[in-house]
Design a protein around this motif. Structure first.
Motif, mmCIF file in Angstrom:
data_model
loop_
_atom_site.group_PDB
_atom_site.id
_atom_site.type_symbol
_atom_site.label_atom_id
_atom_site.label_comp_id
_atom_site.label_asym_id
_atom_site.label_seq_id
_atom_site.Cartn_x
_atom_site.Cartn_y
_atom_site.Cartn_z
ATOM 1 N N ASP A 51 0.867 -1.184 0.000
ATOM 2 C CA ASP A 51 0.000 0.000 0.000
ATOM 3 C C ASP A 51 0.901 1.231 0.000
ATOM 4 O O ASP A 51 1.645 1.477 0.950
ATOM 5 N N SER A 54 -2.950 5.289 -3.957
ATOM 6 C CA SER A 54 -4.081 6.205 -3.790
ATOM 7 C C SER A 54 -3.732 7.589 -4.325
ATOM 8 O O SER A 54 -2.584 8.025 -4.234
ATOM 9 N N SER A 102 -5.484 10.067 -3.041
ATOM 10 C CA SER A 102 -6.097 10.914 -2.013
ATOM 11 C C SER A 102 -5.115 11.907 -1.395
ATOM 12 O O SER A 102 -5.454 13.064 -1.157
ATOM 13 N N LYS A 103 -3.900 11.436 -1.117
ATOM 14 C CA LYS A 103 -2.964 12.304 -0.403
ATOM 15 C C LYS A 103 -2.177 13.206 -1.345
ATOM 16 O O LYS A 103 -1.591 14.189 -0.920
ATOM 17 N N ARG A 124 -12.135 10.067 -4.811
ATOM 18 C CA ARG A 124 -12.132 8.613 -4.621
ATOM 19 C C ARG A 124 -11.472 7.921 -5.814
ATOM 20 O O ARG A 124 -12.119 7.195 -6.575
HETATM 21 C C1 LIG Z 1 -2.093 3.495 4.283
HETATM 22 C C2 LIG Z 1 -3.418 3.931 3.743
HETATM 23 N N1 LIG Z 1 -4.058 3.153 2.874
HETATM 24 C C3 LIG Z 1 -5.264 3.498 2.377
HETATM 25 C C4 LIG Z 1 -5.866 4.669 2.750
HETATM 26 C C5 LIG Z 1 -7.211 5.025 2.174
HETATM 27 O O1 LIG Z 1 -7.001 5.863 1.059
HETATM 28 P P1 LIG Z 1 -8.164 6.284 0.060
HETATM 29 O O2 LIG Z 1 -8.604 7.659 0.442
HETATM 30 O O3 LIG Z 1 -7.530 6.250 -1.291
HETATM 31 O O4 LIG Z 1 -9.264 5.283 0.187
HETATM 32 C C6 LIG Z 1 -5.228 5.516 3.664
HETATM 33 C C7 LIG Z 1 -5.863 6.759 4.088
HETATM 34 O O5 LIG Z 1 -5.440 7.434 4.962
HETATM 35 C C8 LIG Z 1 -3.965 5.134 4.173
HETATM 36 O O6 LIG Z 1 -3.307 5.898 5.041
#
Ligand SMILES: Cc1ncc(COP(=O)(O)O)c(C=O)c1O
Length: 496
Positions: A288, A322, A324-325, A332
């Motif tokens: 991940d 992801s 997201s960050k 999403r």
């Molecule tokens: C290590 C990790 N994996 C997955 C996620 C979830 O990410 P997403 O917003 O893409 O679902 C996070 C979110 O903080 C995370 O820290």
């Protein structure tokens, strides 16, 4: 300031995008004042040695983002910057409680009542590239019309998968578009992989501590979760081997770079050894990777922190990434890289989850890559976060008593503190919150026997000023607790 503009004719990036990016930066950093007239098209083109069209295209992009305005017959002027007032929007902070459920939503109120929030690793709305997004969104709507809203392929929009294949190639990961599966966030990725591979009682190995969202998913599949401690250079391989001698897990769930919550990264040697172990014990690894783009002090595409997937010659790793960050969590969007033997099973799980990921946002992200905004996006985020990170490290060294231990990970969004003996994170959490500072208690990141002396601090949602102030307040609280403890200890000293 216009003299600062320099175009690189040998770059693969279009000249008008280079010009647009540099002017945008000058305007946003207020190096060019509002209502300043920009050079005329012909003059600027001559000075820069480019075609008039280059200037026109760059000015058009700036106008679409409302960074400049045009006066008919007069020219192009820098637009005034509109300040976003705190009370225009409600910022909802999602906090993870001890049961790893998302429970507590705190509404941000007035300036005075504002909490300095080190608890969330989610970027705040001011970091989102709204204007370019709006422009590309309109472009997609003009180009694709209703097709953007029809049913899409479960595997994802092919042009986006192609763009991702090129982007990920820069991180030395080779993945064909067939191996890429678009998903609706990394959380969904973890969920569909769990759905694909786990039955009741199956063993899963995770790092200890780890990301609570993953624990929740594995728990929901009634998996037998085993925690293997993480050290500063990665998971403890001796303990991992001991566990592997006893039983084989369905997979290992790992975050080899800027791990959540610790920020630790595996050494290159450990990464290589893990892959060897995977071969020896015939293991599947789920990697991940949310944060490896945020490695500070190196340029775009350079990477001190290789992904396991980049070294995975044997197809033992499923990679989750992801957006997201590094883009916007609300979209999403994320993707998987999957070895061929799992294509069908994982595609079926994705289909059963939500059939497909939103086609409109996939198309916009694809244009982001194609129009070469991605590099700017990452560089800009990195610049902001690197500054915050540096301020954070200075503040931690300056304001925290030396009994508090931490390492500096050189990237990512999180720092992991170890509190001195006698001070529990619960106590610190309560006192810090009362002093207007929110921290993430380390206890939420353990599946069993949560450690009471760990804290995660994130730089995602705090300004440089807030970091200094927040760490100062934390330092005061910890020092006070330490001196109280000393008094208490002294009372038990024998009178000699
Ligand atoms: C290590 C990790 N994996 C997955 C996620 C979830 O990410 P997403 O917003 O893409 O679902 C996070 C979110 O903080 C995370 O820290």
């Amino acid at each position: 300031m216009i003299e600062r503009v320099q175009l690189d004719q040998s770059s693969s990036k279009h000249l008008y995008i280079q010009l647009y990016s540099q002017l945008k930066e000058l305007i946003e950093r207020r190096k060019i004042k509002s209502h300043t007239k920009l050079p005329s098209i012909r003059k600027f083109a001559k000075e820069l040695g480019v075609n008039n069209v280059t200037i026109v295209n760059a000015y058009n992009l700036l106008e679409e983002e409302e960074l400049v305005y045009k006066k008919v017959g007069s020219g192009t002027y820098v637009a005034p910057i509109v300040e976003l007032k705190d009370d225009i929007y409600l910022d909802e902070e999602v906090y993870i409680d001890e049961d790893t459920k998302f429970i507590e939503e705190k509404k941000r109120g007035s300036k005075e009542g504002k909490i300095i929030n080190f608890a969330t690793a989610a970027p705040t709305p001011d970091l989102f590239p709204i204007k370019p997004f709006k422009r590309l969104l309109n472009k997609v709507l003009d180009r694709d019309g209703g097709y953007a809203f029809g049913y899409q392929k479960s595997q994802g929009y092919s042009p986006l998968r192609k763009s991702i294949s090129q982007y990920i190639g820069k991180c030395q990961i080779e993945a064909s578009i067939d191996e890429i599966q678009i998903i609706s966030g990394a959380q969904q990725g973890i969920d569909i992989l769990a759905k694909t591979f786990l039955d009741y009682g199956d063993k899963v190995f995770v790092e200890r501590p780890t990301y609570p969202g993953a624990i929740s998913v594995f728990k929901s599949r009634h998996a037998d979760i085993r925690e293997v401690p993480i050290r500063k250079d990665g998971i403890d391989l001796d303990l991992l081997e001991e566990e592997l001698e006893k039983e084989k897990p369905k997979f290992l769930y790992l975050m080899p770079n800027f791990q959540n919550p610790t920020g630790y990264s595996y050494s290159q040697e450990k990464k290589e050894r893990i892959l060897k172990l995977a071969e020896e014990y015939d293991l599947l690894i789920i990697e991940d990777d949310c944060l490896s783009d945020l490695n500070y002090g190196v340029g775009y595409g350079e990477n001190k922190f290789l992904a396991l997937k980049a070294m995975d010659k044997d197809d033992r790793v499923i990679y989750i990434k992801s957006f997201s960050k590094i883009f916007m969590p609300g979209l999403r969007l994320a993707f998987l890289i999957i070895p061929e033997r799992y294509f069908d099973d994982i595609l079926l799980s994705k289909y059963m989850s939500d059939i497909f990921t939103d086609g409109l946002v996939q198309r916009v992200l694809d244009l982001y890559f194609r129009e070469e905004f991605w590099e700017d996006q990452i560089n800009k985020l990195k610049q902001t976060y690197q500054k915050r990170y540096e301020v954070m490290v200075v503040a931690l060294n300056k304001y925290l008593p030396q009994e508090v231990k931490f390492i500096t990970p050189q990237g990512g969004l999180n720092l992991w503190l170890e509190l001195p003996q006698g001070l529990t994170v619960k106590k610190l959490y309560d006192k810090a919150f009362a002093a207007g500072v929110n921290i993430a208690p380390g206890t939420v990141f353990y599946y069993t026997q949560p450690q009471e002396d760990k804290v995660r601090l994130s730089i995602a949602a705090v300004t440089e000023e807030e970091i200094k102030e927040g760490i100062k307040r934390l330092g005061k609280i910890i020092s006070k607790e330490l001196s109280n403890n000393k008094d208490w200890d002294n009372s038990w000293m024998p009178m000699v």
